[in-house]
Scaffold this active site. Structure first.
Site, PDB file in Angstrom:
ATOM      1  N   ASP A 279      38.878  46.306  40.131  1.00 42.17           N
ATOM      2  CA  ASP A 279      39.334  47.112  38.992  1.00 42.17           C
ATOM      3  C   ASP A 279      39.206  46.402  37.651  1.00 42.17           C
ATOM      4  O   ASP A 279      39.906  46.724  36.695  1.00 42.17           O
ATOM      5  CB  ASP A 279      40.797  47.554  39.193  1.00 42.17           C
ATOM      6  CG  ASP A 279      40.945  48.525  40.348  1.00 42.17           C
ATOM      7  OD1 ASP A 279      39.940  49.143  40.729  1.00 42.17           O
ATOM      8  OD2 ASP A 279      42.070  48.660  40.863  1.00 42.17           O
ATOM      9  N   GLU A 280      38.322  45.420  37.569  1.00 44.49           N
ATOM     10  CA  GLU A 280      38.167  44.687  36.310  1.00 44.49           C
ATOM     11  C   GLU A 280      36.726  44.681  35.819  1.00 44.49           C
ATOM     12  O   GLU A 280      36.354  43.862  34.986  1.00 44.49           O
ATOM     13  CB  GLU A 280      38.679  43.248  36.477  1.00 44.49           C
ATOM     14  CG  GLU A 280      40.180  43.175  36.713  1.00 44.49           C
ATOM     15  CD  GLU A 280      40.693  41.746  36.758  1.00 44.49           C
ATOM     16  OE1 GLU A 280      39.943  40.832  36.351  1.00 44.49           O
ATOM     17  OE2 GLU A 280      41.836  41.538  37.186  1.00 44.49           O
TER      18      GLU A 280
END
Length: 286
Positions: free
Chosen positions: A228-229
């Site tokens: 999620d980055e």
């Protein structure tokens, strides 16, 4: 005379003469520029540009590429040339929550999103009827700790077999391996909820409700080994109030997730997103 539309994306170290070199070669082909966007990242001194142009119908992709070779070599450009007459193909991965999948299929059906769904892959059977109703091939590939590597290898094979341009994680609730994320970097888009603060684990909207958040939202990004980055493509937030229930937040979140993912997919397929390290340059319309 009929025309064909092409897009070219380019990036290189910034210095004078880049735009002139490219547009001069396009003019020599009888090209007409329909849209042009550019950005200079002063921190990295990188120049980014996207040009959409039309050429006479008898001008092929190879001829355009050859004409641009001197400019590309002179400025050491990274380029991507796309023929817009070819409809892009996508693979959609989904688990049990199907709101983002259904929104994508609807936007394709009404023509807002120009794409062909080559297949739907899921670790559950829940969306099979949806796929069958749309005439889309459905692959049910359950994922366990023991077969994860095997299933990811099958996915890579499917990407190659279908000539897919993009893999879309439409609430696919499986963490992809570092190997797969690296192999398909820049070709996988994920959607996830995003709050301030961020809530991980089960029932994030219920956690947000318990903490009394005032903003909820969603983020669409490219998948990287850092969960999620990855580089962010699109985001949206919406205000919520103390009077809303946890179920109200879930419903609002579903709507936001669906919209943000569809916009991110559209931006990518139209060649409007360029990677800039850990960030993106997004040349949206308007």
């Amino acid at each position: 005379m009929s025309e064909k539309t092409f897009d070219i994306n380019l990036s290189c170290e910034d210095r004078p003469g880049i735009v002139a070199a490219v547009t001069t070669e396009l003019a020599s082909l009888g090209a007409n520029i329909a849209e042009s966007n550019q950005f200079w990242d002063r921190q990295t001194n990188r120049f980014f540009m996207r040009i959409s142009f039309t050429v006479p119908d008898d001008t092929g992709r190879d001829r355009i590429a050859r004409a641009l070779e001197p400019a590309i070599a002179r400025f050491d450009m990274k380029t991507a040339l796309a023929d817009r007459s070819r409809r892009p193909r996508i693979l959609i991965l989904v688990s049990k929550f199907d709101h983002a999948l259904l929104h994508l299929l609807y936007q394709i059906r009404v023509g807002w999103l120009d794409a062909e769904v080559a297949a739907i892959v899921s670790n559950h059977e829940d969306s099979r009827r949806t796929a069958e109703a749309e005439g889309i091939v459905y692959h049910h590939w359950p994922v366990t700790k023991d077969n994860k590597a095997e299933q990811e290898e099958k996915l890579l094979g499917l990407v190659k077999e279908t000539d897919a341009d993009l893999v879309v994680l439409a609430r696919y609730m499986q963490v992809l391996s570092d190997r797969l994320s690296k192999r398909l970097f820049g070709k996988i888009i994920n959607i996830h909820h995003s709050f301030l603060p961020s809530f991980k684990g089960a029932k994030p909207y219920h956690q947000a409700h318990e903490r009394g958040v005032k903003l909820i939202g969603a983020t669409a990004h490219y998948v990287t080994p850092d969960l999620d980055e990855g580089p962010i493509i699109e985001q949206e937030t919406e205000r919520v109030t103390h009077a809303m229930s946890a179920e109200d937040l879930v419903a609002t979140g579903r709507d936001i997730e669906s919209r943000v993912l569809a916009r991110a997919v559209k931006l990518h397929l139209e060649g409007r997103v360029m990677l800039n390290g850990q960030k993106t340059v997004v040349f949206a319309k308007g």
